[in-house]
Each structure stands twice: as structure tokens, then as C-alpha cells.
Motif scaffolding. Structure first.
Motif, PDB file in Angstrom:
ATOM      1  N   CYS A   1      57.828   7.387  40.367  1.00  0.00           N
ATOM      2  CA  CYS A   1      59.212   7.655  40.750  1.00  0.00           C
ATOM      3  C   CYS A   1      60.140   7.028  39.722  1.00  0.00           C
ATOM      4  CB  CYS A   1      59.515   7.099  42.137  1.00  0.00           C
ATOM      5  SG  CYS A   1      61.235   7.384  42.604  1.00  0.00           S
ATOM      6  N   VAL A   2      60.973   7.870  39.121  1.00  0.00           N
ATOM      7  CA  VAL A   2      61.871   7.371  38.075  1.00  0.00           C
ATOM      8  C   VAL A   2      63.057   6.635  38.691  1.00  0.00           C
ATOM      9  CG1 VAL A   2      61.232   9.187  36.458  1.00  0.00           C
ATOM     10  CG2 VAL A   2      63.172   9.544  37.990  1.00  0.00           C
TER      11      VAL A   2
ATOM     12  N   TYR B   1      56.164  12.424  36.344  1.00  0.00           N
ATOM     13  CA  TYR B   1      57.438  11.773  36.650  1.00  0.00           C
ATOM     14  C   TYR B   1      58.248  12.597  37.639  1.00  0.00           C
ATOM     15  CZ  TYR B   1      55.978   9.771  32.236  1.00  0.00           C
ATOM     16  OH  TYR B   1      55.246   9.199  31.238  1.00  0.00           O
ATOM     17  N   GLY B   2      59.010  11.907  38.464  1.00  0.00           N
ATOM     18  CA  GLY B   2      59.867  12.627  39.403  1.00  0.00           C
ATOM     19  C   GLY B   2      60.473  11.655  40.397  1.00  0.00           C
ATOM     20  N   ARG B   3      60.745  12.148  41.599  1.00  0.00           N
ATOM     21  CA  ARG B   3      61.340  11.292  42.617  1.00  0.00           C
ATOM     22  C   ARG B   3      60.509  11.323  43.893  1.00  0.00           C
ATOM     23  NH1 ARG B   3      65.596  13.029  39.794  1.00  0.00           N
ATOM     24  NH2 ARG B   3      66.910  11.346  39.011  1.00  0.00           N
TER      25      ARG B   3
END
Lengths: 147, 147
Positions: free
Chosen positions: B97-98, B134-136
DNA sequence: ACCATAATGATACCTAGTCTCGTTTAATAT
DNA sequence: ATATTAAACGAGACTAGGTATCATTATGGT
């Protein structure tokens, strides 16, 4: 069948920069020529050793411009070192040969799909990913076996 | 139902080192405690700032031991920075989670299979790969939407 | 040919990490 | 409890890879 003129690679790279309003200077010519002569991936440091007449900052600046313009892409090797290579397409992955340094592009494969599915299953909003694949290309298999 | 004693994480890490014949020193205790208190991934530098009393070399040495022993793994963030995080299993990938720095492990997914197929199709002998996603995470989606 | 400014190279600096080496300390033997 | 000794330590020098500054140079437009 139309035979298009083959533009030497170095010129192509220089043109890419030109299209974006960057000047065609002699250090940039040297850098693009050195890159065009490479096969596979290379480091900034290799370029620097090959072009002792070009300042360090200029080499890094040129690499950055070429990456930003999409002409080059960065690849991360197994040892953690950052390399550069010509980027023939948009986003894609590479099969990097650890033996000879060549790379094959992985186009139209299903990895993105799979990642989308997996992310969804984890209720994760995918925004990007980084994948590098290491191994030996067909030409290097004999070397690995006998060497 | 057997209730096993919950060994605090810091102790677990120290034990891992102990099993390999490494001494249980006070700098190592400090490092393992700092790591145990972390959520998600962290850099060597963060650890260093948090433990001003512990020498730089010692921090890097401890991290290396923990990575080599399998207790920690390295993850590469989108910005190219190397981070560390607790490694709960063998080889696997992460949904990073970025937003909050948390990570979910991606276990038993089909990526390895897919890579094997694709490599075979390219007559490429697969030896390894590196994948980060990568993501949320779900908890951070609202933040991203409103913020 | 002139000019404005983009680009350059020298150099200082920075970050992240490794190496060296004299000192300290943990674990073992006494 | 104390002595022993190799492991581990921290300070600091060093390295690699890259960025920032800035006075000078070279390019492209006029």
C-alpha cells in the motif's frame, strides 16, 4: 511493399529528444551513439567509462531525458543494480538473461490480468507493479550446462 | 484446543538469530524490538534514526543476518528505495500500500505458473524473478478518494 | 555575425551502504 | 565468581551511484 528508410538508431534517439525541444549537442550525440552500439542492458557507469570526454552529470541528464521520453527503460537486475535498455514498446516486462545480458520483451502476456484478479480478491486497488524475470536465454543454455 | 504461549515478536527474531549461533547482544535486542514495533515496511535509515545509540554498521549487519535467516525480506518500493519487512512465509509477493505502507502477502497465486509457461514459450530457462505490486489497501481507499 | 539561453563540465555534495580496526562484551570454561 | 576468548561492537574512513550548483560554452534563431 514500401521500403522505409532505416534511420540509424542513434539518430532516432536524438530525434526523440529533438521532438521535445531539446538541442542536439555533441555530448548528446556521443551518448546516443554509445547507447545505439550497445546490445542488451547497460549501466550509467559503463556509459561513463566509454565516454570519458562527457561529464558525469551530462550522462545522467541524458539518460533521464531518454527514460522520460520513453526511448529507454530502466531494469533492475538480480544484484540490485539499475540498468538501462532500449524500450521498444509501452509498459511490458523482460526476460533478462543473466549470462549474456540480452533481454526479450514479454508482450501481450497475461500477467496484468492475473494481477488485476488477485488484487480484486484482496480488495486492493492496483496502481502499478514491477516485474523482472531472470534466467538464461536459449543461446546461453549450452554455456550454462557445459561451463 | 492447545493454547500456545505467544512469544513476543522481538524475542522470536532474537531466537532466530540464536538458533544460528549468533549472540544475543543488547544492540541486537534494540534492533529486533524496533523492528517488532513496526507495522509494514521500513528502511535501514528509519531504524537508524530510531536507534541513535546503535552504530550504523551494526544496524546493517543485523538486517543482513535477519534477511539471510529468512525472518525479514527486502521489498523494493516504487521510488526505487529498498525497504525491509517481516517475512511470514517462503518466497511470495506483496501487495504494497503506497498510502499507509502496509503490505499483504500474496500466497498461493498463479504467477509462478504463468511465468513458467511464458518462459517456456520463449525458450527461456527461468531462474528467478522479482515482482512488487503497488496500490492502495482497502482501508486507504477512502483517504485516496476524499484526500 | 549576434544574441539569448539551453546545455555543459568541474566540483561539491548527498545517500546508502561497506570496511577496518581497536575496544567491549557475551558465553563458556574454570 | 572469575578468567578467557572469539564474537560483536562503534567510530569513522571509504566507496558507489547519483544530484545540485554555477561559471563557462555552444546551439539555434534572427
Amino acid at each position: 511493399m514500401v521500403r522505409t528508410r532505416v534511420i540509424p538508431l542513434a539518430e532516432q534517439l536524438l530525434d526523440t529528444l529533438g521532438e521535445q525541444g531539446y538541442r542536439s549537442t555533441s555530448p548528446r550525440k556521443a551518448v546516443t551513439q554509445a547507447i545505439a552500439a550497445k546490445q542488451g542492458h547497460f549501466t550509467a557507469e559503463q556509459l561513463r567509462q566509454q565516454l570519458p570526454g562527457v561529464g558525469r552529470a551530462t550522462i545522467y541528464r541524458s539518460l533521464k531525458l531518454l527514460v522520460d521520453s520513453g526511448a529507454l527503460c530502466r531494469v533492475l537486475l538480480e544484484d540490485g543494480n539499475l540498468h538501462y535498455q532500449l524500450s521498444h514498446q509501452g509498459h511490458h516486462h523482460h526476460l533478462l538473461c543473466v549470462e549474456c545480458g540480452s533481454s526479450q520483451d514479454l508482450l501481450g502476456c497475461d500477467i496484468e490480468d492475473l494481477l488485476r484478479q488477485v488484487s480484486a480478491a484482496h480488495r486492493f486497488q492496483l496502481s502499478g507493479h514491477w516485474l523482472e524475470v531472470y534466467g538464461r536465454c536459449y543461446d546461453c543454455l549450452p554455456k550454462a550446462a557445459t561451463g
